[in-house]
Motif scaffolding. Structure first.
Motif, mmCIF file in Angstrom:
data_model
loop_
_atom_site.group_PDB
_atom_site.id
_atom_site.type_symbol
_atom_site.label_atom_id
_atom_site.label_comp_id
_atom_site.label_asym_id
_atom_site.label_seq_id
_atom_site.Cartn_x
_atom_site.Cartn_y
_atom_site.Cartn_z
ATOM 1 N N VAL A 32 16.612 6.892 -7.041
ATOM 2 C CA VAL A 32 17.214 8.000 -6.169
ATOM 3 C C VAL A 32 16.198 8.378 -4.985
ATOM 4 N N GLU A 33 16.614 8.310 -3.972
ATOM 5 C CA GLU A 33 15.742 8.418 -2.499
ATOM 6 C C GLU A 33 16.327 9.528 -1.783
ATOM 7 N N ALA A 34 15.298 10.333 -1.275
ATOM 8 C CA ALA A 34 15.772 11.565 -0.420
ATOM 9 C C ALA A 34 16.156 11.016 0.887
ATOM 10 N N ARG A 35 15.574 10.198 1.633
ATOM 11 C CA ARG A 35 15.869 9.691 3.039
ATOM 12 C C ARG A 35 17.176 8.699 3.042
ATOM 13 N N ASP A 36 17.452 8.441 4.429
ATOM 14 C CA ASP A 36 18.520 7.465 4.452
ATOM 15 C C ASP A 36 18.094 6.230 4.505
ATOM 16 N N GLY A 40 9.917 4.447 2.463
ATOM 17 C CA GLY A 40 8.895 5.683 2.475
ATOM 18 C C GLY A 40 8.012 5.413 3.648
ATOM 19 N N ARG A 41 6.850 5.420 3.373
ATOM 20 C CA ARG A 41 5.503 5.225 4.248
ATOM 21 C C ARG A 41 5.481 3.851 4.707
ATOM 22 N N ILE A 42 6.420 2.970 4.578
ATOM 23 C CA ILE A 42 6.649 1.718 5.114
ATOM 24 C C ILE A 42 7.681 1.914 5.987
ATOM 25 N N SER A 57 0.482 -0.438 8.688
ATOM 26 C CA SER A 57 0.584 -1.733 9.474
ATOM 27 C C SER A 57 -0.112 -3.054 8.717
ATOM 28 N N TRP A 58 -1.351 -2.769 8.064
ATOM 29 C CA TRP A 58 -2.180 -3.727 7.594
ATOM 30 C C TRP A 58 -2.216 -3.876 5.929
ATOM 31 N N ILE A 59 -2.426 -5.224 5.845
ATOM 32 C CA ILE A 59 -3.034 -5.605 4.534
ATOM 33 C C ILE A 59 -4.448 -5.709 4.704
ATOM 34 N N VAL A 214 18.285 14.093 -2.450
ATOM 35 C CA VAL A 214 16.900 14.837 -2.692
ATOM 36 C C VAL A 214 16.573 15.456 -4.144
ATOM 37 N N VAL A 215 15.848 14.975 -4.850
ATOM 38 C CA VAL A 215 15.480 15.579 -6.126
ATOM 39 C C VAL A 215 15.027 16.894 -5.996
ATOM 40 N N LYS A 216 15.581 17.799 -6.952
ATOM 41 C CA LYS A 216 14.895 19.147 -6.631
ATOM 42 C C LYS A 216 14.283 19.500 -8.241
ATOM 43 N N THR A 413 -3.048 2.758 -0.211
ATOM 44 C CA THR A 413 -2.542 1.590 0.715
ATOM 45 C C THR A 413 -1.331 0.962 -0.209
ATOM 46 N N VAL A 414 -0.714 0.252 0.366
ATOM 47 C CA VAL A 414 0.490 -0.481 -0.014
ATOM 48 C C VAL A 414 0.082 -1.185 -1.448
ATOM 49 N N ASN A 415 -0.976 -1.774 -1.337
ATOM 50 C CA ASN A 415 -1.185 -2.653 -2.642
ATOM 51 C C ASN A 415 -1.389 -1.763 -3.806
HETATM 52 C C1 FAD Z 1 0.560 6.337 9.285
HETATM 53 C C2 FAD Z 1 0.148 5.584 8.182
HETATM 54 C C3 FAD Z 1 -0.780 4.452 8.500
HETATM 55 C C4 FAD Z 1 -0.769 3.645 7.111
HETATM 56 N N1 FAD Z 1 -1.441 2.594 7.270
HETATM 57 C C5 FAD Z 1 -1.608 1.830 6.109
HETATM 58 C C6 FAD Z 1 -2.166 0.213 6.304
HETATM 59 O O1 FAD Z 1 -2.253 -0.229 7.377
HETATM 60 N N2 FAD Z 1 -2.060 -0.368 5.110
HETATM 61 C C7 FAD Z 1 -1.845 0.078 3.865
HETATM 62 O O2 FAD Z 1 -2.231 -0.611 2.864
HETATM 63 N N3 FAD Z 1 -1.417 1.441 3.574
HETATM 64 C C8 FAD Z 1 -1.268 2.087 4.744
HETATM 65 N N4 FAD Z 1 -0.767 3.292 4.621
HETATM 66 C C9 FAD Z 1 -0.485 3.924 3.197
HETATM 67 C C10 FAD Z 1 0.748 3.128 2.812
HETATM 68 O O3 FAD Z 1 1.855 3.310 3.667
HETATM 69 C C11 FAD Z 1 0.981 3.994 1.560
HETATM 70 O O4 FAD Z 1 0.063 3.896 0.582
HETATM 71 C C12 FAD Z 1 2.388 3.355 0.789
HETATM 72 O O5 FAD Z 1 3.526 2.840 1.549
HETATM 73 C C13 FAD Z 1 2.856 4.474 -0.418
HETATM 74 O O6 FAD Z 1 3.963 3.868 -1.082
HETATM 75 P P1 FAD Z 1 4.506 5.000 -2.392
HETATM 76 O O7 FAD Z 1 5.536 4.138 -2.900
HETATM 77 O O8 FAD Z 1 3.348 5.358 -3.103
HETATM 78 O O9 FAD Z 1 5.052 6.321 -1.439
HETATM 79 P P2 FAD Z 1 6.228 6.386 -0.328
HETATM 80 O O10 FAD Z 1 6.242 4.950 0.255
HETATM 81 O O11 FAD Z 1 6.006 7.549 0.300
HETATM 82 O O12 FAD Z 1 7.504 6.408 -1.223
HETATM 83 C C14 FAD Z 1 7.888 7.720 -1.829
HETATM 84 C C15 FAD Z 1 9.316 8.043 -1.650
HETATM 85 O O13 FAD Z 1 9.864 9.202 -2.086
HETATM 86 C C16 FAD Z 1 10.929 9.476 -1.158
HETATM 87 N N5 FAD Z 1 10.821 11.286 -1.785
HETATM 88 C C17 FAD Z 1 10.092 12.136 -1.406
HETATM 89 N N6 FAD Z 1 10.343 13.303 -1.922
HETATM 90 C C18 FAD Z 1 11.700 12.981 -2.697
HETATM 91 C C19 FAD Z 1 12.603 13.779 -3.261
HETATM 92 N N7 FAD Z 1 12.532 15.042 -3.479
HETATM 93 N N8 FAD Z 1 13.590 13.427 -3.836
HETATM 94 C C20 FAD Z 1 13.753 11.643 -3.728
HETATM 95 N N9 FAD Z 1 12.903 11.146 -3.107
HETATM 96 C C21 FAD Z 1 11.772 11.724 -2.561
HETATM 97 C C22 FAD Z 1 10.250 9.304 -0.075
HETATM 98 O O14 FAD Z 1 11.367 9.765 0.871
HETATM 99 C C23 FAD Z 1 9.668 7.990 -0.197
HETATM 100 O O15 FAD Z 1 10.640 7.033 0.274
HETATM 101 C C24 FAD Z 1 -0.363 4.132 5.666
HETATM 102 C C25 FAD Z 1 0.364 5.159 5.657
HETATM 103 C C26 FAD Z 1 0.700 6.065 6.760
HETATM 104 C C27 FAD Z 1 1.558 7.174 6.524
#
Ligand code: FAD
Length: 443
Positions: A32-36, A40-42, A57-59, A214-216, A413-415
């Motif tokens: 269940v995802e809030a955005r379209d 997320g942060r990718i 951007s990076w690994i 959007v989960v509430k 990080t992504v990893n």
């Molecule tokens: C500017 C920036 C640069 C970065 N650079 C790097 C990099 O170079 N290398 C690296 O390894 N990492 C980097 N990162 C960190 C990396 O992007 C994150 O650690 C990783 O993508 C996080 O993944 P996640 O699944 O934990 O969270 P997210 O990707 O944020 O996923 C969480 C999801 O939850 C959703 N959500 C939020 N609220 C609700 C709700 N109420 N209901 C339903 N859904 C909801 C969001 O929309 C989102 O899609 C960077 C981050 C940023 C912001």
């Protein structure tokens, strides 16, 4: 009402990883995802006809990193760009002194050597630091051990400050002495010329993802959970919450009953930083060939001090600069025009008035984004690395938290996010899962 084995909240890399692994194990899972969009942060923007990664951007270090094998298995191209972890040397960097003169190679190496000398001392100081010390405290202590003049000390100090702003999105005084412990890079760093989102889209393939939901609230008991959005509800035996730490801190999701202290305490203590990326596409390059980055020393680099030459990965004349921590929050409050003017002012002090206007720009505002409320987590002053893992303590055999902020050895990080999703899936299934099963992408 539909009942699922597991409902995953959030379709970032942590969310799609856990859903993918549970789906492969035969569970009935939805995300269940809030955005379209997924990711997320990718987030790769292709509106200009090429890829601009507005989030990750990076690994950061390909050796021993689970992303390396995944990317290879998915056939995703990467390109070496080893500078993202704010290194002082190792790759060619054009360093400018406080009066905007280019440091010659000897002076640049002397400065980098100073950092390496203090780094060694700093590791010892951190190892014997007390819980109430910040990274600023230990950096100052390590520097005080040298008998250097103020100017020399200042150049190293500002390097630590800026490194903290990039790695943590926070001011050096606001993070714990141990906050940068995990910041060690193994092997080269790489970026994605075709966009980082290829990775998360591959992991999401075939999943049942409900966008724009959007989960509430999450109402849970030991027998299961109900997940409420504005318009609908889902029931499940397990729920995995992967929303960013900023969203949890803001209380945007109500938990009924409230999260226990083992989880709520870490959410309060861990910090959520802000890191603003600014991409500028120029009509032509005006900076040196064959450099990875341009760096500005001294007070002139207070807000903008690093420009990464990302031209090769974008296929355009493109610089990426950034601002983190309190300065980053100030930048987020500025208009795009003000941000661009401010960056150009800094570049003109180095390269002169002939710096052209950019033909395109991108300014990120993850701190203001309601579904992120920050860029990434860090060990804030008063927190510990264990708090990251503490956040993921399973609740009532039903509720699991995952996401970058819950992974102590590689948060932000992504990893780290991927591994946290893997851990949540293992806990739900109650058995180990071979991570390489992710490499078999469903078509
Ligand atoms: C500017 C920036 C640069 C970065 N650079 C790097 C990099 O170079 N290398 C690296 O390894 N990492 C980097 N990162 C960190 C990396 O992007 C994150 O650690 C990783 O993508 C996080 O993944 P996640 O699944 O934990 O969270 P997210 O990707 O944020 O996923 C969480 C999801 O939850 C959703 N959500 C939020 N609220 C609700 C709700 N109420 N209901 C339903 N859904 C909801 C969001 O929309 C989102 O899609 C960077 C981050 C940023 C912001």
């Amino acid at each position: 009402m539909d009942v699922f084995d597991t409902v995953v909240v959030g379709a970032g890399v942590a969310g799609v990883t856990v859903a993918n692994l549970l789906g492969r194990a035969g569970q009935r899972v939805i995300v269940v995802e809030a955005r379209d969009r997924v990711g997320g942060r990718i987030w790769t923007d292709r509106s200009a006809g090429f890829c601009v990664d507005l989030g990750a951007s990076w690994i950061h270090g390909v050796d021993g990193n689970p992303l390396t094998d995944l990317v290879e298995a998915f056939g995703i191209d990467t390109m070496e760009f080893t500078v993202g972890a704010f290194q002082p040397d190792g790759r060619p960097i054009a360093n400018y002194d406080p009066s905007f003169s280019l440091l010659d190679p000897v002076a640049a190496q002397r400065w980098a050597d100073d950092i390496h000398i203090v780094d060694e001392q700093l590791q010892r100081v951190i190892a014997s630091s007390s819980a109430d010390q910040s990274y600023a405290d230990v950096a100052a202590q390590a520097l005080a051990a040298r008998n250097w003049d103020t100017e020399r000390v200042q150049r190293v100090w500002e390097f630590y400050r800026r490194r903290t702003e990039e790695q943590c999105g926070a001011h050096i005084s606001d993070v714990a002495a141990h906050a940068l412990d995990e910041d060690v890079i193994f092997g080269d760093e790489v970026v994605f010329p075709g966009g980082y989102d290829q990775l998360v889209l591959a992991l999401a393939r075939g999943l049942d993802i409900r966008l724009n939901h959007v989960v509430k609230s999450v109402v849970w008991s030991e027998s299961g959970a109900r997940i409420d959005t504005e318009t609908t509800s889902f029931e499940a035996r397990n729920v995995v919450i992967t929303v960013p730490l900023g969203v949890l801190k803001a209380g945007a999701i109500e938990f009924v009953p409230e999260l226990p202290d083992e989880v709520a305490g870490p959410i309060e203590r861990i910090g959520m930083g802000v890191f603003v990326k600014v991409f500028l596409q120029f009509p032509q390059r005006f900076w040196q060939d064959d450099i990875y980055a341009i760096r500005q020393q001294g007070p002139a680099g207070d807000t903008w001090n690093s420009w990464y030459d990302v031209s090769a990965s974008c296929g355009q004349s493109m610089l990426l600069t950034f601002s983190g921590g309190p300065r980053g929050r100030e930048v987020e409050a500025m208009s795009d025009e003000q941000v661009i003017d401010s960056v150009l002012d800094s570049l003109k002090r180095i390269y002169g008035e002939s710096v052209p206007d950019p033909v395109n720009h991108w300014v990120t505002r993850w701190g203001a984004d309601p579904y992120s409320l920050g860029s990434y987590s860090h060990v804030a002053h008063g927190a510990t690395h264990d708090d990251h893992d503490g956040m993921a303590t399973p609740v009532g055999g039903v509720l699991h938290l995952a996401g970058e902020a819950t992974w102590s050895t590689d948060p932000a990080t992504v990893n780290g996010a991927l591994l946290s999703g893997h851990r949540a899936a293992e806990r739900i299934l109650g058995e180990p899962i071979d991570l390489t099963t992710l490499q078999a992408v469903r078509s």
